[in-house]
Design a protein around this motif. Structure first.
Motif, PDB file in Angstrom:
ATOM      1  N   SER A  24      18.135  46.372  85.495  1.00 41.90           N
ATOM      2  CA  SER A  24      16.748  46.175  85.770  1.00 41.90           C
ATOM      3  C   SER A  24      16.509  44.790  85.199  1.00 41.90           C
ATOM      4  CB  SER A  24      15.937  47.350  84.822  1.00 41.90           C
ATOM      5  OG  SER A  24      16.589  47.407  83.570  1.00 41.90           O
ATOM      6  N   ILE A  47      10.977  44.407  95.767  1.00 42.91           N
ATOM      7  CA  ILE A  47      10.992  45.666  96.379  1.00 42.91           C
ATOM      8  C   ILE A  47      12.218  45.953  97.217  1.00 42.91           C
ATOM      9  CG2 ILE A  47       9.755  47.082  98.452  1.00 42.91           C
ATOM     10  CD1 ILE A  47       7.200  46.081  97.542  1.00 42.91           C
ATOM     11  N   LEU A  50      15.103  46.748  94.309  1.00 43.36           N
ATOM     12  CA  LEU A  50      14.690  48.069  93.921  1.00 43.36           C
ATOM     13  C   LEU A  50      15.011  49.031  94.842  1.00 43.36           C
ATOM     14  CD1 LEU A  50      11.072  47.681  91.962  1.00 43.36           C
ATOM     15  CD2 LEU A  50      13.327  47.842  90.856  1.00 43.36           C
ATOM     16  N   MET A  51      14.880  49.274  95.804  1.00 39.74           N
ATOM     17  CA  MET A  51      15.341  50.005  96.875  1.00 39.74           C
ATOM     18  C   MET A  51      16.735  50.286  97.257  1.00 39.74           C
ATOM     19  SD  MET A  51      12.076  49.708  99.680  1.00 39.74           S
ATOM     20  CE  MET A  51      12.959  51.171 100.731  1.00 39.74           C
ATOM     21  N   GLU A  55      17.858  52.425  93.706  1.00 36.43           N
ATOM     22  CA  GLU A  55      17.361  53.657  94.513  1.00 36.43           C
ATOM     23  C   GLU A  55      16.222  54.245  94.413  1.00 36.43           C
ATOM     24  OE1 GLU A  55      20.921  56.169  93.780  1.00 36.43           O
ATOM     25  OE2 GLU A  55      22.354  54.683  94.534  1.00 36.43           O
ATOM     26  N   LEU A  56      15.124  53.264  94.373  1.00 36.94           N
ATOM     27  CA  LEU A  56      13.849  53.934  94.266  1.00 36.94           C
ATOM     28  C   LEU A  56      13.331  54.142  95.921  1.00 36.94           C
ATOM     29  CD1 LEU A  56      12.051  51.853  91.851  1.00 36.94           C
ATOM     30  CD2 LEU A  56      13.483  53.996  91.578  1.00 36.94           C
ATOM     31  N   GLN A  60       7.548  54.251  94.948  1.00 38.27           N
ATOM     32  CA  GLN A  60       8.305  53.940  93.624  1.00 38.27           C
ATOM     33  C   GLN A  60       8.358  52.380  93.630  1.00 38.27           C
ATOM     34  OE1 GLN A  60      11.393  56.594  93.071  1.00 38.27           O
ATOM     35  NE2 GLN A  60      10.133  58.073  91.840  1.00 38.27           N
ATOM     36  N   ALA A  61       8.717  52.030  94.635  1.00 38.44           N
ATOM     37  CA  ALA A  61       9.426  50.455  94.576  1.00 38.44           C
ATOM     38  C   ALA A  61       8.283  49.530  94.536  1.00 38.44           C
ATOM     39  CB  ALA A  61      10.164  50.063  95.621  1.00 38.44           C
ATOM     40  N   ARG A  62       7.255  49.841  95.626  1.00 40.98           N
ATOM     41  CA  ARG A  62       6.094  49.330  95.395  1.00 40.98           C
ATOM     42  C   ARG A  62       5.257  48.929  94.249  1.00 40.98           C
ATOM     43  NH1 ARG A  62       1.882  49.848 100.653  1.00 40.98           N
ATOM     44  NH2 ARG A  62       3.879  49.174 101.452  1.00 40.98           N
ATOM     45  N   THR A  64       6.268  50.098  91.224  1.00 38.88           N
ATOM     46  CA  THR A  64       6.948  49.291  90.078  1.00 38.88           C
ATOM     47  C   THR A  64       7.149  47.809  90.097  1.00 38.88           C
ATOM     48  OG1 THR A  64       8.472  51.249  89.928  1.00 38.88           O
ATOM     49  CG2 THR A  64       9.241  49.343  88.930  1.00 38.88           C
ATOM     50  N   ALA A  65       7.172  47.225  91.605  1.00 38.53           N
ATOM     51  CA  ALA A  65       7.211  45.732  91.838  1.00 38.53           C
ATOM     52  C   ALA A  65       5.861  45.293  91.355  1.00 38.53           C
ATOM     53  CB  ALA A  65       7.590  45.823  93.393  1.00 38.53           C
TER      54      ALA A  65
END
Length: 273
Positions: A24, A47, A50-51, A55-56, A60-62, A64-65
């Motif tokens: 991270s 994004i 993270l994906m 492995e989001l 979740q990726a959007r 968190t981003a």
């Protein structure tokens, strides 16, 4: 001594947490550096990372981003402002309409063909990158004279549409529009681009927090990584020659545009899923 014995598997759990923290921090560093150097980094850079590595899932990726993008935009704009490369009046005129338009565009675009929209976005962004690189040859140094405020409102609306429909911040379109329309130096255009995105990004973060789309444990590493990366990227951008920075930024836009243009392949006969 037995009272202090670690439970079975505790070492594996700790090593897993350390690897997750390192990952991270690395992702945050890349996103922050991209945000500071070329005013990109939120949905554009983080994004996919993270994906692919954390492995989001896409939501979740959007979410968190976006949380990281707030840090990137805030720290990056502070670095640019310290170097005298932010016009807060410009940022405000763009930020207000974009903050209003983004959620409306997101809701209205649910039924629109996303692949076609992404392909159009990719074409526009790639063309903007080419024009930025060739700017000095074209001799374009601003065509907006006497209607700057109206132009900035239109730019804000466009940023809101891009953020709401495509799902990325307006960074790929804001800086080129500032350069071509207002004749801004590249550093000033990128500083204003970062500052203008903060309000709309904050509202988006709140909505994603409410929906549970932000993976908060990852923020422990993403946030400090993004802060360090944004400071380093912003400082490097401020000392680079404007032409060199435009070339780097234009190159990023071309790569980003080509990435989105891949959507066209899925629209060809026999390729649609």
């Amino acid at each position: 001594m037995a009272a202090f014995a670690r439970p079975p598997g505790a070492g594996l759990v700790n090593r897993s947490r350390i690897r997750s923290l390192r990952l991270s921090v690395g992702i945050g560093l890349v996103a922050g550096f991209g945000g500071g150097l070329v005013s990109l980094g939120g949905g554009t850079l983080i994004i996919p990372l993270l994906m692919g590595f954390a492995e989001l899932d896409p939501l979740q990726a959007r979410g968190t981003a976006l949380a990281v993008a707030v840090i990137t935009a805030t720290v990056g704009s502070a670095v640019y402002a310290h170097g005298g490369a932010v016009d807060w009046n410009v940022a405000l005129w763009v930020a207000v309409p974009s903050m209003i338009i983004a959620p409306i565009a997101a809701y209205a675009s649910e039924r629109l063909p996303r692949d076609e929209l992404r392909a159009v976005f990719g074409l526009v962004v790639a063309a903007g990158g080419v024009l930025l690189i060739l700017r000095d040859l074209w001799g374009v140094h601003g065509f907006v004279h006497g209607w700057e405020h109206s132009y900035l409102l239109l730019v804000g609306v466009l940023e809101g549409l891009v953020a709401g429909v495509v799902g990325v911040s307006g960074g790929p379109v804001l800086a080129p529009l500032f350069v071509f329309g207002l004749g801004m130096p590249q550093q000033l255009a990128q500083g204003c681009s970062l500052a203008a995105r903060i309000p709309a990004t904050l509202t988006s973060v709140w909505e994603n927090w409410r929906l549970g789309n932000i993976v908060t444990p990852l923020l422990l590493g993403l946030v400090p990584g993004a802060i360090v990366g944004a400071v380093l990227g912003g400082r490097l951008a401020l000392v680079m020659p404007a032409h060199a920075l435009r070339t780097v930024f234009g190159g990023f836009l071309i790569v980003l545009g080509l990435h989105y243009l891949r959507s066209i392949a899925r629209l060809l006969p026999g390729r649609r899923r």
